[in-house]
Each structure stands twice: as C-alpha cells, then as structure tokens.
Scaffold this motif. Sequence first.
Motif, PDB file in Angstrom:
ATOM      1  N   ASN A 260      30.796 -54.380 -23.658  1.00  0.00           N
ATOM      2  CA  ASN A 260      31.500 -55.732 -23.762  1.00  0.00           C
ATOM      3  C   ASN A 260      30.362 -56.930 -23.628  1.00  0.00           C
ATOM      4  O   ASN A 260      30.660 -58.058 -22.849  1.00  0.00           O
ATOM      5  CB  ASN A 260      32.546 -55.991 -22.566  1.00  0.00           C
ATOM      6  N   ALA A 261      29.370 -56.565 -24.073  1.00  0.00           N
ATOM      7  CA  ALA A 261      28.429 -57.661 -24.115  1.00  0.00           C
ATOM      8  C   ALA A 261      28.683 -58.790 -24.948  1.00  0.00           C
ATOM      9  O   ALA A 261      29.026 -58.668 -25.862  1.00  0.00           O
ATOM     10  CB  ALA A 261      26.890 -57.155 -24.407  1.00  0.00           C
ATOM     11  N   LEU A 262      28.298 -60.159 -24.382  1.00  0.00           N
ATOM     12  CA  LEU A 262      28.513 -61.354 -25.266  1.00  0.00           C
ATOM     13  C   LEU A 262      27.170 -61.807 -25.900  1.00  0.00           C
ATOM     14  O   LEU A 262      27.136 -62.434 -27.030  1.00  0.00           O
ATOM     15  CB  LEU A 262      29.582 -62.440 -24.593  1.00  0.00           C
ATOM     16  N   VAL A 263      26.389 -61.793 -24.945  1.00  0.00           N
ATOM     17  CA  VAL A 263      24.955 -62.218 -25.594  1.00  0.00           C
ATOM     18  C   VAL A 263      23.832 -61.111 -25.065  1.00  0.00           C
ATOM     19  O   VAL A 263      24.244 -60.293 -24.211  1.00  0.00           O
ATOM     20  CB  VAL A 263      24.535 -63.549 -24.973  1.00  0.00           C
ATOM     21  N   LEU A 264      22.938 -61.095 -25.544  1.00  0.00           N
ATOM     22  CA  LEU A 264      21.687 -60.409 -25.185  1.00  0.00           C
ATOM     23  C   LEU A 264      20.918 -60.784 -23.897  1.00  0.00           C
ATOM     24  O   LEU A 264      20.379 -61.727 -23.808  1.00  0.00           O
ATOM     25  CB  LEU A 264      20.725 -59.980 -26.355  1.00  0.00           C
ATOM     26  N   ASP A 265      21.018 -60.155 -22.821  1.00  0.00           N
ATOM     27  CA  ASP A 265      20.269 -60.420 -21.452  1.00  0.00           C
ATOM     28  C   ASP A 265      19.269 -59.432 -21.176  1.00  0.00           C
ATOM     29  O   ASP A 265      19.577 -58.042 -21.705  1.00  0.00           O
ATOM     30  CB  ASP A 265      21.200 -60.920 -20.581  1.00  0.00           C
ATOM     31  N   PRO A 266      18.424 -59.582 -20.388  1.00  0.00           N
ATOM     32  CA  PRO A 266      17.432 -58.692 -20.149  1.00  0.00           C
ATOM     33  C   PRO A 266      18.084 -57.448 -19.515  1.00  0.00           C
ATOM     34  O   PRO A 266      17.535 -56.181 -19.800  1.00  0.00           O
ATOM     35  CB  PRO A 266      16.664 -59.267 -18.948  1.00  0.00           C
ATOM     36  N   ALA A 267      18.974 -57.419 -18.778  1.00  0.00           N
ATOM     37  CA  ALA A 267      19.618 -56.344 -17.846  1.00  0.00           C
ATOM     38  C   ALA A 267      20.266 -55.509 -19.099  1.00  0.00           C
ATOM     39  O   ALA A 267      20.233 -54.089 -18.983  1.00  0.00           O
ATOM     40  CB  ALA A 267      20.648 -56.613 -17.016  1.00  0.00           C
ATOM     41  N   THR A 268      21.071 -55.772 -19.916  1.00  0.00           N
ATOM     42  CA  THR A 268      21.727 -55.155 -21.199  1.00  0.00           C
ATOM     43  C   THR A 268      20.525 -54.364 -21.790  1.00  0.00           C
ATOM     44  O   THR A 268      20.843 -53.376 -22.129  1.00  0.00           O
ATOM     45  CB  THR A 268      22.659 -56.072 -21.825  1.00  0.00           C
ATOM     46  N   LEU A 269      19.664 -55.252 -22.318  1.00  0.00           N
ATOM     47  CA  LEU A 269      18.559 -54.770 -23.280  1.00  0.00           C
ATOM     48  C   LEU A 269      18.054 -53.690 -22.314  1.00  0.00           C
ATOM     49  O   LEU A 269      17.878 -52.513 -23.290  1.00  0.00           O
ATOM     50  CB  LEU A 269      17.822 -55.931 -23.414  1.00  0.00           C
ATOM     51  N   HIS A 270      17.735 -53.432 -21.112  1.00  0.00           N
ATOM     52  CA  HIS A 270      16.930 -52.585 -20.443  1.00  0.00           C
ATOM     53  C   HIS A 270      17.847 -51.296 -20.515  1.00  0.00           C
ATOM     54  O   HIS A 270      17.325 -50.105 -20.587  1.00  0.00           O
ATOM     55  CB  HIS A 270      16.779 -53.132 -19.253  1.00  0.00           C
ATOM     56  N   SER A 271      19.081 -51.522 -20.145  1.00  0.00           N
ATOM     57  CA  SER A 271      19.823 -50.233 -20.250  1.00  0.00           C
ATOM     58  C   SER A 271      20.241 -49.540 -21.407  1.00  0.00           C
ATOM     59  O   SER A 271      20.755 -48.640 -21.420  1.00  0.00           O
ATOM     60  CB  SER A 271      21.185 -50.555 -19.480  1.00  0.00           C
ATOM     61  N   THR A 272      20.027 -50.392 -22.691  1.00  0.00           N
ATOM     62  CA  THR A 272      20.612 -49.765 -23.892  1.00  0.00           C
ATOM     63  C   THR A 272      19.083 -49.270 -24.771  1.00  0.00           C
ATOM     64  O   THR A 272      19.642 -49.141 -25.974  1.00  0.00           O
ATOM     65  CB  THR A 272      21.604 -50.769 -24.678  1.00  0.00           C
ATOM     66  N   LEU A 273      18.085 -49.752 -24.259  1.00  0.00           N
ATOM     67  CA  LEU A 273      16.899 -49.472 -25.219  1.00  0.00           C
ATOM     68  C   LEU A 273      17.018 -48.094 -25.893  1.00  0.00           C
ATOM     69  O   LEU A 273      16.493 -47.788 -27.124  1.00  0.00           O
ATOM     70  CB  LEU A 273      15.574 -49.719 -24.524  1.00  0.00           C
ATOM     71  N   GLY A 274      17.446 -47.150 -25.203  1.00  0.00           N
ATOM     72  CA  GLY A 274      17.370 -45.582 -25.890  1.00  0.00           C
ATOM     73  C   GLY A 274      18.249 -45.463 -26.934  1.00  0.00           C
ATOM     74  O   GLY A 274      18.150 -44.442 -27.623  1.00  0.00           O
ATOM     75  N   VAL A 275      19.060 -46.448 -27.121  1.00  0.00           N
ATOM     76  CA  VAL A 275      20.071 -46.372 -28.384  1.00  0.00           C
ATOM     77  C   VAL A 275      19.267 -46.814 -29.485  1.00  0.00           C
ATOM     78  O   VAL A 275      19.396 -46.660 -30.802  1.00  0.00           O
ATOM     79  CB  VAL A 275      21.192 -47.265 -28.309  1.00  0.00           C
ATOM     80  N   LEU A 276      18.194 -47.688 -29.426  1.00  0.00           N
ATOM     81  CA  LEU A 276      17.487 -48.396 -30.318  1.00  0.00           C
ATOM     82  C   LEU A 276      16.154 -47.659 -30.522  1.00  0.00           C
ATOM     83  O   LEU A 276      15.575 -47.323 -31.757  1.00  0.00           O
ATOM     84  CB  LEU A 276      16.882 -49.632 -29.838  1.00  0.00           C
ATOM     85  N   LEU A 277      15.342 -47.374 -29.449  1.00  0.00           N
ATOM     86  CA  LEU A 277      13.847 -46.507 -29.696  1.00  0.00           C
ATOM     87  C   LEU A 277      14.196 -45.220 -29.104  1.00  0.00           C
ATOM     88  O   LEU A 277      14.856 -44.973 -27.825  1.00  0.00           O
ATOM     89  CB  LEU A 277      13.299 -47.535 -29.000  1.00  0.00           C
ATOM     90  N   LYS A 278      13.403 -44.228 -29.644  1.00  0.00           N
ATOM     91  CA  LYS A 278      13.925 -42.759 -29.270  1.00  0.00           C
ATOM     92  C   LYS A 278      12.508 -42.068 -28.849  1.00  0.00           C
ATOM     93  O   LYS A 278      12.283 -41.048 -28.860  1.00  0.00           O
ATOM     94  CB  LYS A 278      14.311 -42.071 -30.668  1.00  0.00           C
ATOM     95  N   TYR A 279      11.468 -43.042 -28.587  1.00  0.00           N
ATOM     96  CA  TYR A 279      10.273 -42.339 -28.044  1.00  0.00           C
ATOM     97  C   TYR A 279       9.665 -43.260 -26.753  1.00  0.00           C
ATOM     98  O   TYR A 279       9.927 -44.522 -26.823  1.00  0.00           O
ATOM     99  CB  TYR A 279       8.958 -42.496 -29.157  1.00  0.00           C
ATOM    100  N   GLN A 280       9.580 -42.599 -25.861  1.00  0.00           N
ATOM    101  CA  GLN A 280       9.404 -42.950 -24.302  1.00  0.00           C
ATOM    102  C   GLN A 280       8.058 -44.169 -24.545  1.00  0.00           C
ATOM    103  O   GLN A 280       8.439 -45.266 -23.987  1.00  0.00           O
ATOM    104  CB  GLN A 280       8.920 -41.971 -23.463  1.00  0.00           C
ATOM    105  N   ASP A 281       7.018 -43.889 -25.510  1.00  0.00           N
ATOM    106  CA  ASP A 281       5.974 -44.702 -25.463  1.00  0.00           C
ATOM    107  C   ASP A 281       6.657 -46.003 -26.090  1.00  0.00           C
ATOM    108  O   ASP A 281       5.977 -47.110 -25.699  1.00  0.00           O
ATOM    109  CB  ASP A 281       4.676 -44.207 -26.574  1.00  0.00           C
ATOM    110  N   ASP A 282       7.395 -46.078 -27.044  1.00  0.00           N
ATOM    111  CA  ASP A 282       7.929 -47.200 -27.482  1.00  0.00           C
ATOM    112  C   ASP A 282       8.656 -47.951 -26.716  1.00  0.00           C
ATOM    113  O   ASP A 282       8.565 -49.248 -26.579  1.00  0.00           O
ATOM    114  CB  ASP A 282       8.792 -46.860 -28.911  1.00  0.00           C
ATOM    115  N   ILE A 283       9.485 -47.283 -25.880  1.00  0.00           N
ATOM    116  CA  ILE A 283      10.496 -47.952 -25.105  1.00  0.00           C
ATOM    117  C   ILE A 283       9.505 -48.587 -23.704  1.00  0.00           C
ATOM    118  O   ILE A 283       9.857 -49.807 -23.766  1.00  0.00           O
ATOM    119  CB  ILE A 283      11.220 -46.811 -24.138  1.00  0.00           C
ATOM    120  N   LEU A 284       8.505 -47.850 -23.391  1.00  0.00           N
ATOM    121  CA  LEU A 284       7.663 -48.584 -22.361  1.00  0.00           C
ATOM    122  C   LEU A 284       7.052 -49.561 -22.746  1.00  0.00           C
ATOM    123  O   LEU A 284       7.057 -50.872 -22.119  1.00  0.00           O
ATOM    124  CB  LEU A 284       6.581 -47.628 -21.833  1.00  0.00           C
ATOM    125  N   ARG A 285       6.593 -49.821 -24.223  1.00  0.00           N
ATOM    126  CA  ARG A 285       5.814 -50.827 -24.746  1.00  0.00           C
ATOM    127  C   ARG A 285       6.845 -52.170 -24.755  1.00  0.00           C
ATOM    128  O   ARG A 285       6.613 -53.361 -24.424  1.00  0.00           O
ATOM    129  CB  ARG A 285       5.380 -50.511 -26.064  1.00  0.00           C
TER     130      ARG A 285
END
Length: 307
Positions: A260-285
Amino acid sequence: MKLASAALPDSIDATAALLLEHGYVAQRELATAAFLALRLQRPLLLEGEPGTGKTEIAKSLALMLDRPLIRLQCYEGLDLNAAAYEWNYARQMLEIRLAEGPEQKASLSEDLFARRFLIPRALFKAIDPANAIAPVLLIDELDRADEAFEAYLLEVLSEFQLTIPELGVIKATQPPIVIITSNRTREIHDALRRRCLYHWVDFPDAARELQILRLRLPGLPLRLAQQIVAFIQGLRQLELYKLPGLAETLEWSRALLELNALVLDPATLHSTLGVLLKYQDDILRVQGSEAARLLEQLQAQVISDRG
Ligand SMILES: Nc1ncnc2c1ncn2[C@@H]1O[C@H](COP(=O)(O)OP(=O)(O)O)[C@@H](O)[C@H]1O
Ligand SMILES: [Mg+2]
C-alpha cells in the motif's frame, strides 16, 4: 490454403498497434524488425540484457496472430533428442516382443522407425507438415546451449526442414514464425546470424517504461509509477553486477502495491530492495548513499505520461 489464424499485419504501424493491443509496447525499431521477419519469413534474432522483453514479444506475436506458441528453452547440454525428436525405444521394444512369428518380426523390423515411433519435440513440432497453422517457434536463450547445438539449427532455420536419417526430410508446409533470443552470455555464431534478421533490444527509456508499467499494472497510482520508473532508470546508470530489467520493475511495483505504498520513501525502499536487486553486493551498494541520492533526484523529476 485458407488460414484460420489472423492475417499478418500489412505495415510497421499495424504491427506496433497489434502488439500494443496484446499488451506489448514495441519501440519503432523492434516493430520494424518484427514486421519484416513476418513478411520475409525470416527468423528474428533478438539480443539484449535479461528482462528487456525478448521472450515476451514471441508470446505476444503468437497471441496477436492467433498461433500456437512452441517454446524451446535452451540449456547447457541440450541435444537433438531433447530439441527435435526422439525414438520411442520402449514402444519399439514392446512391439518387438508382441510380434509373434518370424515373419511378423521381419516385417516389423522395417517398420520400427516409422512416424508412430517418433516422439516429436519442439523443433519437429514447429515444422511438422501436418500442422494446419504454422506456429510461432520461440528458441529461448540460445546462448545457454552449447555452440554445437547451433549447427543443428541451421537446416531448420534456412529450409524449415529437418533431415531424420531413418525417415528422410521433414519439411514444413508453411514456415513457422521463428524468434530466437540471446542474453549474450556468449556470442552466437556467424552462420546462424546470417540466417536471421537481427535486433538489439535495449532497456526502454523512461517514458516507454512508464507506458509499459501503466499498461500492465493499471491500478498503480501515477505518482508512484513515475517514481518507480525514475528510480529504476537511475539504477541502470550505476555499475551494478545485474541491472534490473522490466520483470523487476513490474515485480517491484506489485510489491509496493501489496504494501500500500503511495510514494517511494527510504524505509519502503530499504525493505523491498530484494525484489529489485538479487545480489548482495548490489544491494549493499544501493542501500548506501546511492539510494538516498536517487530518491532525492526523483523528488525533482516528473516523467511525462504516454500511457
Ligand atoms: N515491451 C514490453 N511491453 C510490455 N511488457 C513488457 C515489455 N517488455 C517486457 N515486458 C514485461 O517484462 C517481463 C520480462 O520480459 P521478458 O520478455 O521475460 O524479458 P527477456 O526475455 O528479455 O529476459 C515480461 O514478463 C513482460 O511482462
Ligand atoms: Mg527471456
């Protein structure tokens, strides 16, 4: 012969419009390549990063032309038995057992390599002369198959036929529409390229990606969709190990809808990065300063809505 399937489009515009009607947003160059492949009856080789819509266009073409889709997923070790045809040894053995007298056995032995003992696989099915409608043949991720396998394909791609030693030449009565894809983990051989039309499928620009997103997920709020696209376009500028493709854009958007996100905020982004990036190095970066920088940028940016 009168075809039950839809007629081929008669222009590039018609091709693009039909694709769009079936859920596929094609750049002009891709619509041109598809149109020419259909009209010239030539296989179309599509190369590009994963998740740029190469597989999807084959599915959309089959849908819009109302043809069966035959898919050959390539992998290391793929051989003729798995790709074209196999003899049904079990059935052959069984019939040998059932044949009683020596005469019956003799007549059977001539017959053991008849069509009824053949198990057709994708390539055979695509050129089967018994097909009432020529299908769309998708040879997916050819770069995963061994180079030797490409040699098998040459005859199929140039003549739409297969030579089976025990049966002779099997030739399509109507050539199938052939789409070959490669994620370019290795180069496809020249001999194969020469038999195809070629198109490099790029990541879409922001406007087109937004159009695809709106088409596929009409329930997504426009503002959020714009932010998603801007963020992903920004990610693709980074030197990541694996850049997010359209599949990731769509999946991430579905995830954000679920939350139910309406806008992209840092918290939402942080918790969903694994949907977008599939390598730990990329996520950390990205989790580090990059995410904050990209988020800041998007506050300023607004993409025009084509969809
Ligand atoms: N041009 C497009 N129009 C609409 N949807 C697309 C388009 N390109 C990709 N998609 C979506 O993105 C997903 C991934 O595309 P796909 O064809 O699997 O990528 P590839 O085969 O290049 O790795 C598809 O399932 C489809 O939903
Ligand atoms: Mg694919």
